[in-house]
Motif scaffolding. Sequence first.
Motif, PDB file in Angstrom:
ATOM      1  N   UNK A   6       0.845  -1.196   0.000  1.00 41.95           N
ATOM      2  CA  UNK A   6       0.000   0.000   0.000  1.00 41.95           C
ATOM      3  C   UNK A   6       0.875   1.238   0.000  1.00 41.95           C
ATOM      4  N   UNK A   7       0.709   2.075  -0.991  1.00 40.05           N
ATOM      5  CA  UNK A   7       1.475   3.322  -1.074  1.00 40.05           C
ATOM      6  C   UNK A   7       0.642   4.452  -0.474  1.00 40.05           C
ATOM      7  N   UNK A   8       1.212   5.153   0.501  1.00 31.78           N
ATOM      8  CA  UNK A   8       0.511   6.282   1.120  1.00 31.78           C
ATOM      9  C   UNK A   8       0.353   7.403   0.100  1.00 31.78           C
ATOM     10  N   UNK A   9      -0.791   8.048   0.116  1.00 35.25           N
ATOM     11  CA  UNK A   9      -1.054   9.159  -0.790  1.00 35.25           C
ATOM     12  C   UNK A   9      -1.463  10.372   0.029  1.00 35.25           C
ATOM     13  N   UNK A  10      -0.617  11.370   0.047  1.00 40.22           N
ATOM     14  CA  UNK A  10      -0.943  12.592   0.786  1.00 40.22           C
ATOM     15  C   UNK A  10      -1.938  13.463   0.015  1.00 40.22           C
ATOM     16  N   UNK A  11      -2.145  13.168  -1.280  1.00 40.38           N
ATOM     17  CA  UNK A  11      -3.106  13.952  -2.059  1.00 40.38           C
ATOM     18  C   UNK A  11      -4.503  13.336  -2.023  1.00 40.38           C
ATOM     19  N   UNK A  12      -4.684  12.315  -1.206  1.00 45.41           N
ATOM     20  CA  UNK A  12      -5.984  11.666  -1.057  1.00 45.41           C
ATOM     21  C   UNK A  12      -6.819  12.460  -0.056  1.00 45.41           C
ATOM     22  N   UNK A  13      -8.047  12.818  -0.420  1.00 43.95           N
ATOM     23  CA  UNK A  13      -8.929  13.581   0.461  1.00 43.95           C
ATOM     24  C   UNK A  13     -10.322  12.982   0.436  1.00 43.95           C
ATOM     25  N   UNK A  14     -11.027  13.124   1.552  1.00 46.46           N
ATOM     26  CA  UNK A  14     -12.389  12.628   1.674  1.00 46.46           C
ATOM     27  C   UNK A  14     -13.250  13.747   2.246  1.00 46.46           C
ATOM     28  N   UNK A  35     -13.792  17.520   6.039  1.00 45.19           N
ATOM     29  CA  UNK A  35     -12.936  16.758   5.136  1.00 45.19           C
ATOM     30  C   UNK A  35     -11.836  16.069   5.930  1.00 45.19           C
ATOM     31  N   UNK A  36     -11.424  14.933   5.416  1.00 47.52           N
ATOM     32  CA  UNK A  36     -10.240  14.238   5.904  1.00 47.52           C
ATOM     33  C   UNK A  36      -9.155  14.560   4.897  1.00 47.52           C
ATOM     34  N   UNK A  37      -8.087  15.212   5.361  1.00 44.36           N
ATOM     35  CA  UNK A  37      -7.007  15.656   4.474  1.00 44.36           C
ATOM     36  C   UNK A  37      -5.873  14.652   4.515  1.00 44.36           C
ATOM     37  N   UNK A  38      -5.517  14.122   3.364  1.00 44.23           N
ATOM     38  CA  UNK A  38      -4.472  13.112   3.302  1.00 44.23           C
ATOM     39  C   UNK A  38      -5.058  11.736   3.524  1.00 44.23           C
ATOM     40  N   UNK A  48      -6.417   3.950  13.988  1.00 42.43           N
ATOM     41  CA  UNK A  48      -6.587   4.777  12.797  1.00 42.43           C
ATOM     42  C   UNK A  48      -6.047   6.168  13.084  1.00 42.43           C
ATOM     43  N   UNK A  49      -5.335   6.737  12.124  1.00 43.50           N
ATOM     44  CA  UNK A  49      -4.834   8.102  12.282  1.00 43.50           C
ATOM     45  C   UNK A  49      -5.177   8.876  11.027  1.00 43.50           C
ATOM     46  N   UNK A  50      -5.722  10.067  11.217  1.00 40.46           N
ATOM     47  CA  UNK A  50      -6.017  10.939  10.080  1.00 40.46           C
ATOM     48  C   UNK A  50      -6.206  12.354  10.580  1.00 40.46           C
ATOM     49  N   UNK A  51      -6.018  13.304   9.670  1.00 42.64           N
ATOM     50  CA  UNK A  51      -6.268  14.712   9.973  1.00 42.64           C
ATOM     51  C   UNK A  51      -7.603  15.091   9.361  1.00 42.64           C
ATOM     52  N   UNK A  52      -8.458  15.714  10.175  1.00 42.99           N
ATOM     53  CA  UNK A  52      -9.746  16.117   9.630  1.00 42.99           C
ATOM     54  C   UNK A  52     -10.054  17.553  10.026  1.00 42.99           C
ATOM     55  N   UNK A  53     -10.905  18.145   9.242  1.00 42.97           N
ATOM     56  CA  UNK A  53     -11.367  19.510   9.452  1.00 42.97           C
ATOM     57  C   UNK A  53     -12.880  19.471   9.420  1.00 42.97           C
TER      58      UNK A  53
END
Length: 84
Positions: A6-14, A35-38, A48-53
């Motif tokens: 699995x390749x991490x993608x920092x340009x992936x957003x939800x 949004x979840x950024x990255x 689970x780790x993620x940055x969200x706004x």
Amino acid sequence: GKPMIYAMREDQNYFFRVRTMLDEHGRVKGALYGKIAGDIKFGVNRILRFNYYLNPTSLDRNMEFDPQRNLFTRLRSLEEIKEP
């Protein structure tokens, strides 16, 4: 079989919507958008780790980043978000 790579993608957003309220006809009358950024990271011990706004204004879909309006207070330095 082979392990999945699995390749991490920092340009992936939800984008997401929470606290949705509907009227009697099923139309959205209130909701918060965010949004979840990255990428979402799956760590050891099933963490689970993620940055969200989250925009705290109901029905406002604006996702501009404004660190002066962070609703989280008293964060440790590693928890602070300084840029999207």
